[in-house]
Design an enzyme around this catalytic site. Structure first.
Site, PDB file in Angstrom:
ATOM      1  N   HIS A 307      24.985  66.700 -35.384  1.00 31.52           N
ATOM      2  CA  HIS A 307      23.767  66.270 -36.066  1.00 31.52           C
ATOM      3  C   HIS A 307      22.851  65.610 -35.068  1.00 31.52           C
ATOM      4  O   HIS A 307      23.323  64.907 -34.178  1.00 31.52           O
ATOM      5  CB  HIS A 307      24.088  65.298 -37.218  1.00 31.52           C
ATOM      6  N   ASP A 364      26.916  69.492 -44.538  1.00 30.70           N
ATOM      7  CA  ASP A 364      27.073  70.874 -44.979  1.00 30.70           C
ATOM      8  C   ASP A 364      28.454  71.455 -44.729  1.00 30.70           C
ATOM      9  O   ASP A 364      28.717  72.589 -45.115  1.00 30.70           O
ATOM     10  CB  ASP A 364      25.999  71.751 -44.328  1.00 30.70           C
TER      11      ASP A 364
HETATM   12  N1  CMC Z   1      29.292  73.677 -32.019  1.00 30.38           N
HETATM   13  C1  CMC Z   1      29.495  73.670 -30.670  1.00 30.38           C
HETATM   14  N2  CMC Z   1      28.739  72.968 -29.804  1.00 30.38           N
HETATM   15  C2  CMC Z   1      27.745  72.228 -30.308  1.00 30.38           C
HETATM   16  C3  CMC Z   1      27.482  72.178 -31.696  1.00 30.38           C
HETATM   17  C4  CMC Z   1      28.279  72.928 -32.552  1.00 30.38           C
HETATM   18  N3  CMC Z   1      28.067  72.915 -33.875  1.00 30.38           N
HETATM   19  N4  CMC Z   1      26.417  71.354 -31.917  1.00 30.38           N
HETATM   20  C5  CMC Z   1      26.017  70.910 -30.706  1.00 30.38           C
HETATM   21  N5  CMC Z   1      26.835  71.435 -29.733  1.00 30.38           N
HETATM   22  C6  CMC Z   1      26.782  71.130 -28.294  1.00 30.38           C
HETATM   23  C7  CMC Z   1      25.603  71.850 -27.634  1.00 30.38           C
HETATM   24  O1  CMC Z   1      26.013  73.124 -27.129  1.00 30.38           O
HETATM   25  C8  CMC Z   1      25.262  70.876 -26.517  1.00 30.38           C
HETATM   26  O2  CMC Z   1      26.248  70.994 -25.502  1.00 30.38           O
HETATM   27  P1  CMC Z   1      25.825  70.767 -23.949  1.00 30.38           P
HETATM   28  O3  CMC Z   1      25.394  69.325 -23.882  1.00 30.38           O
HETATM   29  O4  CMC Z   1      27.072  71.079 -23.192  1.00 30.38           O
HETATM   30  O5  CMC Z   1      24.716  71.730 -23.678  1.00 30.38           O
HETATM   31  C9  CMC Z   1      25.465  69.501 -27.172  1.00 30.38           C
HETATM   32  O6  CMC Z   1      26.477  69.729 -28.170  1.00 30.38           O
HETATM   33  C10 CMC Z   1      24.212  68.913 -27.833  1.00 30.38           C
HETATM   34  O7  CMC Z   1      23.699  69.883 -28.734  1.00 30.38           O
HETATM   35  P2  CMC Z   1      22.147  70.075 -29.071  1.00 30.38           P
HETATM   36  O8  CMC Z   1      21.950  71.430 -29.645  1.00 30.38           O
HETATM   37  O9  CMC Z   1      21.341  69.699 -27.866  1.00 30.38           O
HETATM   38  O10 CMC Z   1      21.962  68.937 -30.159  1.00 30.38           O
HETATM   39  P3  CMC Z   1      20.758  68.838 -31.171  1.00 30.38           P
HETATM   40  O11 CMC Z   1      20.657  67.425 -31.563  1.00 30.38           O
HETATM   41  O12 CMC Z   1      19.542  69.506 -30.607  1.00 30.38           O
HETATM   42  O13 CMC Z   1      21.228  69.758 -32.415  1.00 30.38           O
HETATM   43  C11 CMC Z   1      22.257  70.476 -34.410  1.00 30.38           C
HETATM   44  C12 CMC Z   1      21.777  69.269 -33.586  1.00 30.38           C
HETATM   45  C13 CMC Z   1      22.609  70.011 -35.828  1.00 30.38           C
HETATM   46  C14 CMC Z   1      21.135  71.525 -34.520  1.00 30.38           C
HETATM   47  C15 CMC Z   1      23.501  71.095 -33.719  1.00 30.38           C
HETATM   48  O14 CMC Z   1      24.550  70.156 -33.643  1.00 30.38           O
HETATM   49  C16 CMC Z   1      23.990  72.370 -34.397  1.00 30.38           C
HETATM   50  O15 CMC Z   1      23.498  73.464 -34.082  1.00 30.38           O
HETATM   51  N6  CMC Z   1      24.966  72.268 -35.384  1.00 30.38           N
HETATM   52  C17 CMC Z   1      25.403  73.413 -36.141  1.00 30.38           C
HETATM   53  C18 CMC Z   1      24.404  73.700 -37.241  1.00 30.38           C
HETATM   54  C19 CMC Z   1      24.515  72.726 -38.396  1.00 30.38           C
HETATM   55  O16 CMC Z   1      25.594  72.426 -38.878  1.00 30.38           O
HETATM   56  N7  CMC Z   1      23.347  72.258 -38.864  1.00 30.38           N
HETATM   57  C20 CMC Z   1      23.270  71.400 -40.056  1.00 30.38           C
HETATM   58  C21 CMC Z   1      22.801  70.020 -39.750  1.00 30.38           C
HETATM   59  S1  CMC Z   1      23.075  68.932 -41.168  1.00 30.38           S
HETATM   60  C22 CMC Z   1      22.006  69.515 -42.358  1.00 30.38           C
HETATM   61  C23 CMC Z   1      20.602  69.134 -42.065  1.00 30.38           C
HETATM   62  O17 CMC Z   1      20.259  67.948 -42.297  1.00 30.38           O
HETATM   63  O18 CMC Z   1      19.836  70.002 -41.617  1.00 30.38           O
END
Ligand code: CMC
Length: 429
Positions: A307, A364
């Site tokens: 998140h 979720d």
């Molecule tokens: N599985 C594997 N690796 C992950 C995941 C995941 N679900 N989420 C983040 N990472 C890794 C990402 O690859 C990165 O690694 P590195 O630092 O080595 O490059 C690191 O963690 C940080 O990730 P980010 O994408 O820069 O983080 P963010 O804050 O931009 O993204 C997020 C947050 C929710 C989009 C992301 O965690 C994600 O894609 N999660 C899966 C989708 C999901 O469940 N979304 C629902 C969110 S809750 C409902 C809502 O309120 O929308």
């Protein structure tokens, strides 16, 4: 009043005001930074940018705190119902008995939809994704209520638009579902409470009297409350930025629905259950899928994990995990993906990759399992999220309007070509 922040640029010191929120959150007000220094700030994905002062939702990602108008999410999920929470978010306080009764009545009064909306609905193919159908139907309200387009409309007109939206959304959601099934739509029933009425419109067969199981309507109330607002996330910021151009409430919410649709945001709940099914059908080897999620050459992500703002735990996920066990038990449902979900969660929570990056199950991760137990099909999960998030979007749109926020217009750092002269196609070869 906090001391101003000092910034040194090109050897010169500039002072910028610091503002403080009611929970001691601090921000540097950079509104005058460009005028003073010629610089802008750079923050891709708005990871550390405050775009507004808001009195609606307080969230502390480090401590796992979420409160609507000061009330802890845990108390609201346990003791309140969705309509009461909607009132709280939109009008700022919990309603008195009389206020609640009047609100409830006005929602009943407006829950019917203009019959011509059916013509629009029937124009979609039955395989259309219900999120696309819903955002179109919501936007179509601008045609039926053109007074909603007036940015200087009276408070009464604005409130009428708000009530219509809360009242018609469940009908539209249920109709989008009925359309995908090729079945006749059901009309709302005034005597049923909000969630029971919604389940009736979704599942009643015209030839029988539909009995709504109170376990089901309780579970639905809880899920909708947990999704009702989440401060400045992607879809809410979309609603606010569209609303900042003085676009209508219906147009702004329709845009929010589209922003929610993506798999990184609200679309994740559909992706989670599809992922769990895929893992189950692949033999249930969770280690293999964890390894895939960690592999930088593999685009697979563990959906329902991570998140942007929660870095210890998502308080909504805590509530939902417990609710999931309770509801499945009460309904006597044995969903094999629940065991896979728990195994995946345990494996990820003990894995260095996930621990280091503070990746925990989000709201979720378990919501889809509950929706499935309630009989809601997978492609409707994100629509259910939209139904829950509606009061939050409305409250944020209303706040933006009341505080007369200026149009949202970010800046950029240009990295393209410097100026060059046009050469005709003949000479370009
Ligand atoms: N599985 C594997 N690796 C992950 C995941 C995941 N679900 N989420 C983040 N990472 C890794 C990402 O690859 C990165 O690694 P590195 O630092 O080595 O490059 C690191 O963690 C940080 O990730 P980010 O994408 O820069 O983080 P963010 O804050 O931009 O993204 C997020 C947050 C929710 C989009 C992301 O965690 C994600 O894609 N999660 C899966 C989708 C999901 O469940 N979304 C629902 C969110 S809750 C409902 C809502 O309120 O929308």
């Amino acid at each position: 009043m906090s001391n101003p922040a000092q910034i040194i640029l090109d050897g010169k010191t500039f002072e910028l005001p610091v503002i403080e929120g009611s929970e001691n959150e601090k921000a540097i007000d950079i509104g005058k930074l460009r005028d003073l220094t010629g610089y802008i700030t750079y923050d891709v994905g708005y990871k550390n940018t405050g775009v507004t002062k808001s009195a609606i939702t307080f969230l502390d990602g480090e401590e796992g705190i979420l409160r609507y108008r000061g009330y802890p999410i845990e108390q609201l999920a346990e003791k309140s119902n969705f309509l009461e929470v909607a009132y709280l978010l939109i009008y700022g306080d919990l309603p008195t008995k009389e206020q609640y009764a009047a609100f409830d009545k006005s929602i009943d009064d407006h829950s019917m939809i203009h019959e011509d909306v059916k013509t629009i609905l029937h124009g979609f193919p039955s395989y259309a994704h219900p999120m696309g159908v819903l955002s179109s139907l919501i936007c179509s309200l601008t045609a039926f209520y053109p007074e909603s387009l007036n940015p200087n409309a009276s408070e009464k007109t604005i409130n009428d638009s708000i009530i219509r939206l809360i009242a018609k959304m469940p009908t539209m959601v249920a109709w989008a579902y009925k359309k995908s099934k090729g079945r006749p739509v059901n009309y709302p029933i005034r005597s049923l409470e909000y969630c029971a009425n919604f389940m009736h419109m979704m599942f009643a067969d015209p030839t029988e009297i539909y009995e709504v199981d109170p376990v089901v309507s309780d579970a639905l109330n809880k899920l909708l409350i947990l999704h009702a607002d989440h401060e400045q996330n992607c879809s809410t910021s979309t609603v606010r930025i569209v609303g900042s151009s003085q676009a209508s409430l219906y147009g702004s919410i329709s845009a929010g629905i589209n922003a929610l649709w993506g798999p990184l945001h609200g679309g994740a709940n559909q992706e989670v259950i599809e992922m769990l099914d895929q893992i189950k059908n692949d033999g249930g080897d969770t280690k293999k899928w964890i390894a895939k999620a960690k592999d930088k050459n593999d685009p697979f992500r563990l959906m329902g994990f991570g998140h942007r703002v929660y870095k210890n735990f998502d308080p909504r996920a805590k509530i939902i995990k417990k609710a999931c066990d309770d509801i499945l038990h009460k309904l006597g449902v044995n969903d094999p993906v629940l065991a896979i979900a728990k195994e995946l969660e345990q494996a990820a929570l003990n894995d260095e990759y996930f621990v280091e990056r503070k990746l925990y199950p989000n709201v979720d991760f378990y919501s889809g399992i509950i929706y499935r137990a309630l009989g809601i099909p997978t492609n409707m999960f994100t629509v259910m999220f939209a139904l829950g998030r509606l009061p939050g979007w409305i409250a944020q749109w209303k706040e933006l309007r009341n505080t007369k926020e200026p149009i949202g217009r970010p800046r950029q750092v240009y990295i393209g070509e410097k100026t060059r002269d046009y050469v005709s196609m003949v000479d370009r070869g």
